[in-house]
Structures are given as C-alpha cells and as structure tokens.
Scaffold this motif. Structure first.
Motif, short mmCIF file in Angstrom:
data_model
loop_
_atom_site.label_atom_id
_atom_site.label_comp_id
_atom_site.label_asym_id
_atom_site.label_seq_id
_atom_site.Cartn_x
_atom_site.Cartn_y
_atom_site.Cartn_z
N MET A 6 3.93 8.73 9.55
CA MET A 6 2.94 8.60 8.50
C MET A 6 3.42 9.44 7.30
O MET A 6 3.78 10.59 7.46
CB MET A 6 1.59 9.09 9.00
N GLN A 7 3.39 8.83 6.14
CA GLN A 7 3.92 9.48 4.94
C GLN A 7 2.87 10.37 4.27
O GLN A 7 1.67 10.09 4.31
CB GLN A 7 4.40 8.41 3.97
N GLU A 8 3.32 11.43 3.65
CA GLU A 8 2.46 12.33 2.90
C GLU A 8 1.93 11.57 1.67
O GLU A 8 2.65 10.82 1.03
CB GLU A 8 3.30 13.55 2.50
N PHE A 9 0.65 11.79 1.35
CA PHE A 9 -0.05 10.98 0.36
C PHE A 9 0.56 11.03 -1.04
O PHE A 9 0.74 10.01 -1.69
CB PHE A 9 -1.53 11.36 0.33
N LEU A 10 0.87 12.21 -1.53
CA LEU A 10 1.44 12.32 -2.87
C LEU A 10 2.77 11.57 -2.96
O LEU A 10 2.98 10.79 -3.90
CB LEU A 10 1.62 13.79 -3.28
N ASN A 11 3.64 11.76 -1.98
CA ASN A 11 4.93 11.06 -1.98
C ASN A 11 4.74 9.55 -1.85
O ASN A 11 5.44 8.77 -2.49
CB ASN A 11 5.84 11.58 -0.86
N TRP A 12 3.80 9.14 -1.00
CA TRP A 12 3.52 7.71 -0.85
C TRP A 12 3.05 7.12 -2.18
O TRP A 12 3.47 6.02 -2.57
CB TRP A 12 2.45 7.49 0.23
N THR A 13 2.20 7.85 -2.89
CA THR A 13 1.69 7.38 -4.18
C THR A 13 2.83 7.20 -5.18
O THR A 13 2.92 6.17 -5.86
CB THR A 13 0.63 8.36 -4.73
N ILE A 14 3.70 8.20 -5.26
CA ILE A 14 4.84 8.12 -6.19
C ILE A 14 5.74 6.94 -5.82
O ILE A 14 6.14 6.15 -6.69
CB ILE A 14 5.64 9.45 -6.18
N ASP A 15 6.06 6.81 -4.55
CA ASP A 15 6.91 5.70 -4.10
C ASP A 15 6.28 4.35 -4.41
O ASP A 15 6.96 3.42 -4.86
CB ASP A 15 7.20 5.79 -2.60
N THR A 16 4.99 4.23 -4.19
CA THR A 16 4.29 2.97 -4.44
C THR A 16 4.29 2.63 -5.93
O THR A 16 4.53 1.47 -6.31
CB THR A 16 2.84 3.03 -3.90
#
Length: 184
Positions: free
Chosen positions: A1-11
């Motif tokens: 499961m990815q960390e939220f801030l990094n997931w947001t940036i990647d998305t």
C-alpha cells in the motif's frame, strides 16, 4: 500500500487530464482529502454537497459521476443538500433555523454526516458548512487553513474544479481497493 502523499503526486503526474498546478498544492490538498475520505469510509458518514449558485453545474457533475457504475465500486453516500432543505438561499436564516437543520440531518443520518461545500466563501450557502467541524471545503476568495482555497477570478477555475474532482474520485477508488492509505 502506497503512502498517500506519494500516491497523490504519482497520480497527478501520470494522469494527462490533471494539470501540474495541483501538485503545487499537494500539502493543502492531502490533509483535507484524507479527512473527507476517513469520514466516509472509516466513520460511515454521509456527504451532503452544497455549492454556491455559480457552481450548481458542478454539483450536478459530481452527483452524476461519483457513483457511476463504470467505476466498479460500491455506491457511496453523496447527497444534494437542496433535496433536504429548499430554503437554502434564505438570507434570514437564524441560529434556530441552523439548529433545526442540524437536528433534521442528525435524525436522517444516525451514523453522521459531513458537508462538502464548493463556492464563494461569503455566500449564504457557505454558512452551515463553514461552522460544521467535519466539512470538506473548496472555498473561493478566502484563505482558510482547513480548506482548499481557490480564486473566483481564475480563468481556469472550472477546469481546476473538474481536475480536483477527478483526483478526489480516483482517491476514493484507490482507498476503497486498498491501493493507498489516506491515514499515512
């Protein structure tokens, strides 16, 4: 499961329909989105959407798309505030009126509710969401710490709202399917 801030940036970076401006606002975006999604998925609260008059088109867009069957996820509890209270534009709302509205919503939503307000901060429709502690606020023309702040004079405002909704909706799906944990 990815960390939220990094997931947001990647998305944001991977989705060609979301412009980079949103990445610049990631520290403003992630805490309020995390709070909103936690209210829905962990606390079982329903979301009551209110917009100012100029953003009513966006309310319809949200309600049309948030529970689209093509998303292949459970339907989520998002509702139009006007369905509960038609006198939303009454400039003479008293404190008693607001308390009666809150009582009605407490009876209607025993697991709780939260507001999602999109619009000008000084609009009469912003009154109840701004005084409610669990509100998800996308405010125009006010700098407020617990809100996502935009400018009504921004020529790209409508596009930004659509991009924000796209990212929010993707976040809902990713959280539901355990791809990201918004609490981290």
């Amino acid at each position: 499961m990815q960390e939220f801030l990094n997931w947001t940036i990647d998305t944001i970076r991977d989705d060609k329909l979301i412009s980079p401006w949103l990445e610049e606002k990631k520290y403003e975006w992630t805490p309020i989105v995390a709070k909103s999604i936690t209210n829905i998925l962990d606390k079982g609260r329903s979301v009551i959407i209110i917009t100012d008059k100029d953003r009513e088109w966006f309310l319809e867009y949200i309600l049309t798309n948030i529970n689209n069957s093509k998303l292949n996820r459970p339907f989520l509890p998002f509702y139009d505030f006007k369905a509960f209270y038609r006198q939303i534009d009454n400039p003479k709302q008293s404190e008693d009126d607001i308390n009666f509205i809150k009582d009605m919503l407490n009876i209607s939503f025993p697991h709780g509710y939260c507001f999602w307000y999109i619009g000008r901060s000084q609009d009469i429709r912003a009154t109840i969401p701004k005084i409610s502690k669990n509100s998800f606020l996308w405010l125009l023309d006010e700098e407020r710490q617990d809100a996502f702040n935009l400018r009504s004079s921004d020529e790209a405002l409508d596009m930004k709202l659509l991009q924000m909704f796209r990212l929010y909706n993707k976040t809902l799906s990713a959280t539901l399917f355990a791809e990201v944990n918004v609490e981290n």
